[in-house]
Design a protein around this motif. Structure first.
Motif, mmCIF file in Angstrom:
data_model
loop_
_atom_site.group_PDB
_atom_site.id
_atom_site.type_symbol
_atom_site.label_atom_id
_atom_site.label_comp_id
_atom_site.label_asym_id
_atom_site.label_seq_id
_atom_site.Cartn_x
_atom_site.Cartn_y
_atom_site.Cartn_z
ATOM 1 N N THR A 125 47.589 66.985 15.402
ATOM 2 C CA THR A 125 48.204 68.123 15.042
ATOM 3 C C THR A 125 47.178 68.902 14.334
ATOM 4 O O THR A 125 47.222 70.423 14.562
ATOM 5 C CB THR A 125 49.350 67.928 14.167
ATOM 6 N N LEU A 126 46.414 68.427 13.275
ATOM 7 C CA LEU A 126 45.477 69.282 12.461
ATOM 8 C C LEU A 126 44.102 69.822 13.196
ATOM 9 O O LEU A 126 43.944 70.978 13.029
ATOM 10 C CB LEU A 126 45.177 68.511 11.074
ATOM 11 N N THR A 127 43.692 68.786 14.368
ATOM 12 C CA THR A 127 42.519 69.509 14.927
ATOM 13 C C THR A 127 42.972 70.717 15.832
ATOM 14 O O THR A 127 42.422 71.569 16.128
ATOM 15 C CB THR A 127 41.909 68.354 15.919
ATOM 16 N N THR A 128 44.153 70.526 16.398
ATOM 17 C CA THR A 128 44.799 71.726 17.217
ATOM 18 C C THR A 128 45.264 72.811 16.285
ATOM 19 O O THR A 128 44.848 73.945 17.151
ATOM 20 C CB THR A 128 45.904 71.039 18.218
ATOM 21 N N LEU A 129 45.789 72.613 15.327
ATOM 22 C CA LEU A 129 46.001 73.706 14.423
ATOM 23 C C LEU A 129 44.746 74.381 13.993
ATOM 24 O O LEU A 129 44.791 75.546 14.059
ATOM 25 C CB LEU A 129 46.769 73.285 13.184
ATOM 26 N N GLN A 130 43.830 73.765 13.504
ATOM 27 C CA GLN A 130 42.485 74.323 13.283
ATOM 28 C C GLN A 130 41.991 75.210 14.217
ATOM 29 O O GLN A 130 41.399 76.440 14.154
ATOM 30 C CB GLN A 130 41.634 73.440 12.836
ATOM 31 N N GLU A 131 41.869 74.666 15.566
ATOM 32 C CA GLU A 131 41.186 75.211 16.692
ATOM 33 C C GLU A 131 42.334 76.769 17.170
ATOM 34 O O GLU A 131 41.655 77.748 17.258
ATOM 35 C CB GLU A 131 41.254 74.554 18.099
ATOM 36 N N LEU A 132 43.648 76.430 17.125
ATOM 37 C CA LEU A 132 44.349 77.620 17.455
ATOM 38 C C LEU A 132 44.315 78.770 16.321
ATOM 39 O O LEU A 132 44.464 79.768 16.821
ATOM 40 C CB LEU A 132 45.865 77.221 17.476
ATOM 41 N N HIS A 133 44.163 78.402 15.209
ATOM 42 C CA HIS A 133 44.134 79.448 14.073
ATOM 43 C C HIS A 133 42.855 79.867 13.438
ATOM 44 O O HIS A 133 42.961 80.665 12.368
ATOM 45 C CB HIS A 133 45.378 79.167 12.967
ATOM 46 N N GLY A 134 41.751 79.231 13.791
ATOM 47 C CA GLY A 134 40.470 79.364 13.223
ATOM 48 C C GLY A 134 40.559 79.019 11.679
ATOM 49 O O GLY A 134 39.596 79.866 11.143
ATOM 50 N N SER A 179 54.003 68.145 9.653
ATOM 51 C CA SER A 179 54.553 69.513 9.762
ATOM 52 C C SER A 179 54.637 70.335 8.564
ATOM 53 O O SER A 179 54.492 71.538 8.513
ATOM 54 C CB SER A 179 56.297 69.251 10.336
ATOM 55 N N GLY A 180 54.585 69.504 7.565
ATOM 56 C CA GLY A 180 54.565 70.081 6.079
ATOM 57 C C GLY A 180 53.122 70.824 5.889
ATOM 58 O O GLY A 180 52.934 71.922 5.440
ATOM 59 N N ALA A 181 52.165 70.036 6.350
ATOM 60 C CA ALA A 181 50.928 70.425 6.322
ATOM 61 C C ALA A 181 50.495 71.678 7.168
ATOM 62 O O ALA A 181 49.749 72.704 6.905
ATOM 63 C CB ALA A 181 49.734 69.345 6.730
ATOM 64 N N ILE A 182 51.162 71.659 8.187
ATOM 65 C CA ILE A 182 51.178 72.903 9.272
ATOM 66 C C ILE A 182 51.470 74.267 8.656
ATOM 67 O O ILE A 182 50.900 75.091 8.670
ATOM 68 C CB ILE A 182 51.891 72.511 10.548
ATOM 69 N N VAL A 183 52.801 73.991 8.132
ATOM 70 C CA VAL A 183 53.376 75.134 7.517
ATOM 71 C C VAL A 183 52.466 75.661 6.299
ATOM 72 O O VAL A 183 52.241 76.981 5.982
ATOM 73 C CB VAL A 183 54.868 74.756 7.017
ATOM 74 N N TYR A 184 52.037 74.683 5.332
ATOM 75 C CA TYR A 184 51.278 75.099 4.358
ATOM 76 C C TYR A 184 49.902 75.893 4.613
ATOM 77 O O TYR A 184 49.657 76.841 4.145
ATOM 78 C CB TYR A 184 50.783 73.769 3.353
#
Length: 302
Positions: A125-134, A179-184
């Protein structure tokens, strides 16, 4: 969780009154309870995230076959599938979660987040989140502290272990952390972060732990992928303003209650569920024979 609070309500109250970001009390916990410096903590969070990224990369590039034969490069198959059910981003999320967990099943290096059995969810989740949102690494590191705080509260009021609370306690907790980390990381409010945790727990509630042949491979690996998907969907719901209705602390209490009520055979004993199917017993016998064959003779040991 710390000297400051033991539930989500107190965590939110503290941050509201002090104006501190969500990660700050977790940082203070590490400093006060573990006797560590702030510099040491940030350095080790950075190292942990690097291990997560390495696990994702390893799972997508190297040969991931377990000795049992149940793991066979699933992450690469998903990433390269010519038929795409999902968007490219969603497909990558699933393959990354699979890949990092396959590294664990193939005896590679992972971060237990919160357990080795759920070690693909946060990396995926976190590697994908980082890539999607820079996002920069610092924001992800803060998100990891937030996820650690979520885990510590769940641990106190329910469980993080499959042997205690079923798979809902392992992959469920990991998905809630994610999920909590993503929203934060995306700038959500404290309320939205905790709504994401509550929604995730609601989606994962009741999941049993039934590892085939007692190995953390089937169905554990595919559950890491599905849990990563639930983490993303829960984060989207929460940050859009969807109310879980049941407060997060009550969701955690339900997680603990269900775990306590769950029969022993559904708590990592490999006695029920998928582990008790004919095919699973066949695999179990095969694995046990393999284990016997690789043991050295007693005369050789002497």
């Amino acid at each position: 969780m710390s000297l400051l609070f033991t539930d989500f309500k107190s965590w939110e109250k503290h941050c509201t009154e002090t104006g501190e970001p969500l990660y700050q009390p977790v940082l203070e916990y590490e400093i006060e309870q573990k006797g560590r410096t702030e510099e040491f903590i940030w350095e080790n969070i950075a190292k942990a995230f690097e291990v997560m990224k390495d696990a994702v990369q390893t799972g997508l590039t190297e040969d991931m076959k377990s000795r049992s034969g149940m793991v066979n490069n699933g992450a690469k198959k998903v990433a390269k599938s010519p038929v795409t059910v999902l968007s490219p981003e969603f497909q990558m999320l699933v393959s990354r979660a699979l890949g990092a967990k396959e590294v664990n099943s193939c005896m590679g290096r992972v971060v237990a987040a919160p357990t080795a059995g759920a070690s693909g969810i946060l990396p995926g989740t976190l590697t994908t989140l980082q890539e999607l949102h820079g996002l920069d690494d610092r924001k992800i590191h803060e998100g990891l502290l937030v996820s650690a705080g979520i885990a510590l509260i769940i641990e106190q009021n329910a469980s993080l272990a499959g042997a205690v609370g079923g798979c809902q306690a392992e992959t469920g907790s990991a998905a809630a952390m994610a999920s909590g980390a993503i929203v934060y990381c995306l700038g959500g409010t404290v309320e939205q972060v905790f709504h994401a945790v509550a929604i995730t727990i609601q989606c994962m509630l009741g999941l049993v732990c039934d590892p085939v042949a007692g190995l953390v491979e089937v169905p554990c690996i595919v559950r890491n992928a599905s849990a990563a998907a639930i983490a993303f969907s829960s984060a989207q719901l929460a940050i859009a303003g969807v109310n879980p209705v049941i407060p997060v602390d009550q969701c955690v209490a339900a997680l603990g209650e269900v775990g306590e009520s769950m029969e022993r055979k559904y708590k990592e004993t490999a006695e029920g569920g998928l582990a008790n199917t004919p095919k699973a017993r066949e695999i179990e016998n095969f694995v046990l024979v393999q284990d016997v064959e690789i043991l050295p003779d007693e005369e050789e040991v002497e």
